[in-house]
Scaffold this active site. Sequence first.
Site, PDB file in Angstrom:
ATOM      1  N   GLY A  53      15.355  -0.876   9.677  1.00 33.29           N
ATOM      2  CA  GLY A  53      16.325   0.026  10.287  1.00 33.29           C
ATOM      3  C   GLY A  53      16.275   0.142  11.804  1.00 33.29           C
ATOM      4  N   ASP A 112      13.858  11.538   8.345  1.00 31.93           N
ATOM      5  CA  ASP A 112      14.472  12.267   7.237  1.00 31.93           C
ATOM      6  C   ASP A 112      13.393  13.126   6.578  1.00 31.93           C
ATOM      7  OD1 ASP A 112      15.956  13.158   5.126  1.00 31.93           O
ATOM      8  OD2 ASP A 112      16.227  11.223   4.162  1.00 31.93           O
ATOM      9  N   LYS A 140      17.393  14.001  11.150  1.00 30.01           N
ATOM     10  CA  LYS A 140      18.235  14.741  10.202  1.00 30.01           C
ATOM     11  C   LYS A 140      17.856  16.202  10.191  1.00 30.01           C
ATOM     12  CE  LYS A 140      19.735  11.643   6.664  1.00 30.01           C
ATOM     13  NZ  LYS A 140      19.755  11.258   5.252  1.00 30.01           N
ATOM     14  N   PHE A 162      24.115  11.200   4.406  1.00 29.81           N
ATOM     15  CA  PHE A 162      23.654   9.812   4.463  1.00 29.81           C
ATOM     16  C   PHE A 162      24.476   9.056   5.504  1.00 29.81           C
ATOM     17  CE2 PHE A 162      22.545   5.545   3.129  1.00 29.81           C
ATOM     18  CZ  PHE A 162      21.183   5.712   2.918  1.00 29.81           C
ATOM     19  N   ARG A 175      24.510  -2.383   8.402  1.00 33.70           N
ATOM     20  CA  ARG A 175      23.617  -2.352   9.568  1.00 33.70           C
ATOM     21  C   ARG A 175      24.338  -2.819  10.820  1.00 33.70           C
ATOM     22  NH1 ARG A 175      18.442  -1.423   7.615  1.00 33.70           N
ATOM     23  NH2 ARG A 175      17.857  -2.498   5.702  1.00 33.70           N
TER      24      ARG A 175
HETATM   25  P1  IMP Z   1      11.818   9.306   5.761  1.00 36.67           P
HETATM   26  O1  IMP Z   1      10.612   8.528   5.367  1.00 36.67           O
HETATM   27  O2  IMP Z   1      12.414  10.076   4.614  1.00 36.67           O
HETATM   28  O3  IMP Z   1      11.675  10.143   7.015  1.00 36.67           O
HETATM   29  O4  IMP Z   1      12.984   8.303   6.032  1.00 36.67           O
HETATM   30  C1  IMP Z   1      12.947   7.404   7.020  1.00 36.67           C
HETATM   31  C2  IMP Z   1      13.533   6.097   6.581  1.00 36.67           C
HETATM   32  O5  IMP Z   1      14.488   6.229   5.515  1.00 36.67           O
HETATM   33  C3  IMP Z   1      14.268   5.556   7.769  1.00 36.67           C
HETATM   34  O6  IMP Z   1      13.458   4.623   8.407  1.00 36.67           O
HETATM   35  C4  IMP Z   1      15.497   4.940   7.165  1.00 36.67           C
HETATM   36  O7  IMP Z   1      15.265   3.571   6.972  1.00 36.67           O
HETATM   37  C5  IMP Z   1      15.701   5.586   5.833  1.00 36.67           C
HETATM   38  N1  IMP Z   1      16.777   6.609   5.867  1.00 36.67           N
HETATM   39  C6  IMP Z   1      16.630   7.947   5.867  1.00 36.67           C
HETATM   40  N2  IMP Z   1      17.813   8.580   5.915  1.00 36.67           N
HETATM   41  C7  IMP Z   1      18.744   7.605   5.954  1.00 36.67           C
HETATM   42  C8  IMP Z   1      20.188   7.627   6.029  1.00 36.67           C
HETATM   43  O8  IMP Z   1      20.870   8.662   6.090  1.00 36.67           O
HETATM   44  N3  IMP Z   1      20.786   6.402   6.044  1.00 36.67           N
HETATM   45  C9  IMP Z   1      20.095   5.238   5.988  1.00 36.67           C
HETATM   46  N4  IMP Z   1      18.757   5.177   5.935  1.00 36.67           N
HETATM   47  C10 IMP Z   1      18.089   6.354   5.915  1.00 36.67           C
HETATM   48 MG    MG Z   2      13.567   2.579   7.870  1.00 33.35          MG
END
Ligand code: IMP
Ligand code: MG
Length: 191
Positions: A53, A112, A140, A162, A175
């Site tokens: 990402g 997130d 987020k 999302f 992407r």
């Molecule tokens: P976390 O581990 O839940 O903080 O999420 C982080 C990872 O989840 C990021 O590096 C993103 O790759 C993916 N992610 C979280 N939210 C989204 C979203 O709304 N769209 C796309 N990818 C997301």
């Molecule tokens: Mg990621």
Amino acid sequence: MRVERTLITSERIAQRVAELGAAICADLQALAPEPVKSDASSPRVVLVPILTGALVFVADLIRRMPLPLSLRVAAVSSYPGATTASLGARLRGELPRDLKGQHVLVVDDILDTGRTLSLILSLIREQEPASVRTCVLLRKQVEKREADVEVDYVGFDVPDEFVVGYGLDYDGLYRNLPAIAVLGRGREEHP
Ligand code: IMP
Ligand code: MG
């Protein structure tokens, strides 16, 4: 799933990435002034983008950081396939090993649940770097983050929806959108 609306235009992203680059550079230059001679033992600035990402973001960010730096990638997956629910962070492959004594900046696309960054940060800290900072393009706005991580640099705060584009995917797609968009539940396919 289809793109419902644009949340952040490519122009706003570019402007904010330039501001972030300038702010990070100012902080890092204060922390790690350039050595007079190139000395292998002096601390370096190492950016660790979290694949996949952060790929687009880090590519733009480093071109707004005119200082000596190197890149070491790390890969974490949390959204396997066609899902918008995080299934927990898992390291894929190896973490860069040579971070001891370096000034590390971890770069991700979005914060997130916080599980990705907290996993990476704990693994990186084991290597005893000189400093560790974090930068995310998006944060987020969730009521309570599952893993308690503070980020040092944030591009934009976004609602708890999302989002895709500028490196962020849904099921591997979107992407390549230049802007950040909200994905809605429609039948229309990716253009
Ligand atoms: P976390 O581990 O839940 O903080 O999420 C982080 C990872 O989840 C990021 O590096 C993103 O790759 C993916 N992610 C979280 N939210 C989204 C979203 O709304 N769209 C796309 N990818 C997301
Ligand atoms: Mg990621």
